[in-house]
Write an enzyme that holds these catalytic residues in place. Structure first.
Site, PDB file in Angstrom:
ATOM      1  N   ARG A   1     -15.368  12.837  24.669  1.00 18.88           N
ATOM      2  CA  ARG A   1     -16.283  13.950  24.438  1.00 18.88           C
ATOM      3  C   ARG A   1     -15.519  15.083  23.764  1.00 18.88           C
ATOM      4  O   ARG A   1     -14.305  15.257  23.969  1.00 18.88           O
ATOM      5  CB  ARG A   1     -16.891  14.443  25.750  1.00 18.88           C
ATOM      6  CG  ARG A   1     -17.932  13.508  26.348  1.00 18.88           C
ATOM      7  CD  ARG A   1     -19.212  13.498  25.529  1.00 18.88           C
ATOM      8  NE  ARG A   1     -20.283  12.745  26.167  1.00 18.88           N
ATOM      9  CZ  ARG A   1     -20.551  11.465  25.948  1.00 18.88           C
ATOM     10  NH1 ARG A   1     -19.783  10.772  25.102  1.00 18.88           N
ATOM     11  NH2 ARG A   1     -21.569  10.876  26.546  1.00 18.88           N
TER      12      ARG A   1
ATOM     13  N   HIS B   1     -20.138  11.295  15.884  1.00 21.58           N
ATOM     14  CA  HIS B   1     -20.519  10.742  17.196  1.00 21.58           C
ATOM     15  C   HIS B   1     -21.310   9.435  17.021  1.00 21.58           C
ATOM     16  O   HIS B   1     -22.411   9.278  17.553  1.00 21.58           O
ATOM     17  CB  HIS B   1     -21.340  11.752  17.989  1.00 21.58           C
ATOM     18  CG  HIS B   1     -21.255  11.525  19.478  1.00 21.58           C
ATOM     19  ND1 HIS B   1     -21.318  12.551  20.394  1.00 21.58           N
ATOM     20  CD2 HIS B   1     -21.132  10.382  20.218  1.00 21.58           C
ATOM     21  CE1 HIS B   1     -21.238  12.058  21.623  1.00 21.58           C
ATOM     22  NE2 HIS B   1     -21.120  10.741  21.533  1.00 21.58           N
TER      23      HIS B   1
END
Length: 308
Positions: A223, A271
């Site tokens: 993340r 992502h």
């Protein structure tokens, strides 16, 4: 039994088609055509705001539509409602593909050759054997373990670090804060696949980078908040980190004026390392619903006290 899908809109039709074919007895609804929210017993969602959860008085299980659950506000979900993370072959295979690509690109100096092509320079570099490099994975859960098993096929030396002890065949394993520095000291390429928790936020920082061998490379597919941006830029500019491949940033999308865009030793993707695939995820989720209906334990329920 009513199920509401409130996630990736482009994939909603595939989910609905699967449930229509294989679970016609289940009332599968797709947001925003949710009907009476007071009838919803199972929710499949990425975002689950408190005000929305409050409209679901019969909710029995919250299914995250992704492998991570750091986006879920635990306080918004009553304690008696299980929160289930998505663990399915599509997510695992996608992550294994992406990390393999990233590791091999670093190992075989792909980015140096991209620069050489732009400069019209023909300059072969030494080709080291995979056995000469050590790859370290932070996070040895389902994704990290699968990545390590695939990288083993190339002959890399492998090590893994986890909060609690984990064993993967052929991998030198380390666990807990006391073993983090010894783990880092041997990693030529470091891969972050940790869950995001208060304990791991900002873990990719100056102190961690300084514990790596000079010239090590970083791959972050965990993340964005795992990384302290300024510390990575400093490590890249000093040469302590030779290259970084980031699939996650904070925030997302990355602002156009962020220095990561222009840094010559940084490679970014938006992502996309791994995504839930309806054709493999829907059967697993449906089976979990059936287990709940039969009064059997659910699989992949998160531990709220640990945050994953």
């Amino acid at each position: 039994m009513s199920i509401l899908y409130r996630s990736d809109a482009p994939r909603a039709a595939a989910w609905a088609d699967y449930f229509a074919e294989h679970a016609a007895d289940l009332d599968f609804r797709v947001w925003p055509d949710a009907g009476d929210l007071s009838e919803i017993e199972y929710l499949i969602a990425w975002q689950a705001p408190a005000e929305f959860i409050a409209k679901l008085p019969k909710l029995k299980v919250l299914f995250s539509s992704g492998a991570g659950i750091d986006h879920v506000d635990f306080s918004a979900v009553p304690a008696h409602i299980p929160i289930v993370r998505m663990v399915e072959p599509g997510i695992i295979n996608g992550m294994v593909e992406y990390v393999s690509l990233a590791v091999l690109a670093l190992h075989r100096d792909f980015f140096d050759y991209v620069a050489a092509k732009a400069a019209r320079t023909w300059e072969p570099l030494e080709v080291p054997p995979a056995s000469s490099r050590t790859i370290g994975v932070m996070g040895m859960g389902s994704l990290g373990s699968a990545v390590l098993q695939r990288l083993a096929a190339y002959g890399f030396r492998l090590r893994g670090w986890n909060r609690s002890p984990r064993h993967v065949d052929g991998v030198e394993s380390f666990a807990g804060p006391d073993q983090l520095q010894p783990f880092l000291e041997g990693c030529d390429i470091l891969i972050c696949l940790l869950p995001l928790t208060p304990a791991t936020k900002g873990i990719l920082n100056r102190e961690l980078f300084s514990a790596l061998p000079a010239g090590a490379a970083l791959i972050n597919v965990g993340r964005g908040p795992h990384l302290v941006d300024a510390d990575l830029l400093e490590a890249l500019d000093s040469g302590q980190i030779s290259r970084a491949i980031l699939d996650v940033t904070e925030p997302e999308p990355l602002p156009a004026d962020h220095p990561f865009w222009a840094h010559p030793r940084m490679f970014l993707t938006p992502h996309v390392a791994s995504m839930t695939q309806p054709e493999t995820a829907a059967p697993i989720l449906m089976e979990n619903v059936r287990r709940h209906q039969r009064g059997e334990p659910l699989t992949d329920v998160i531990d709220r006290s640990r945050g994953y």
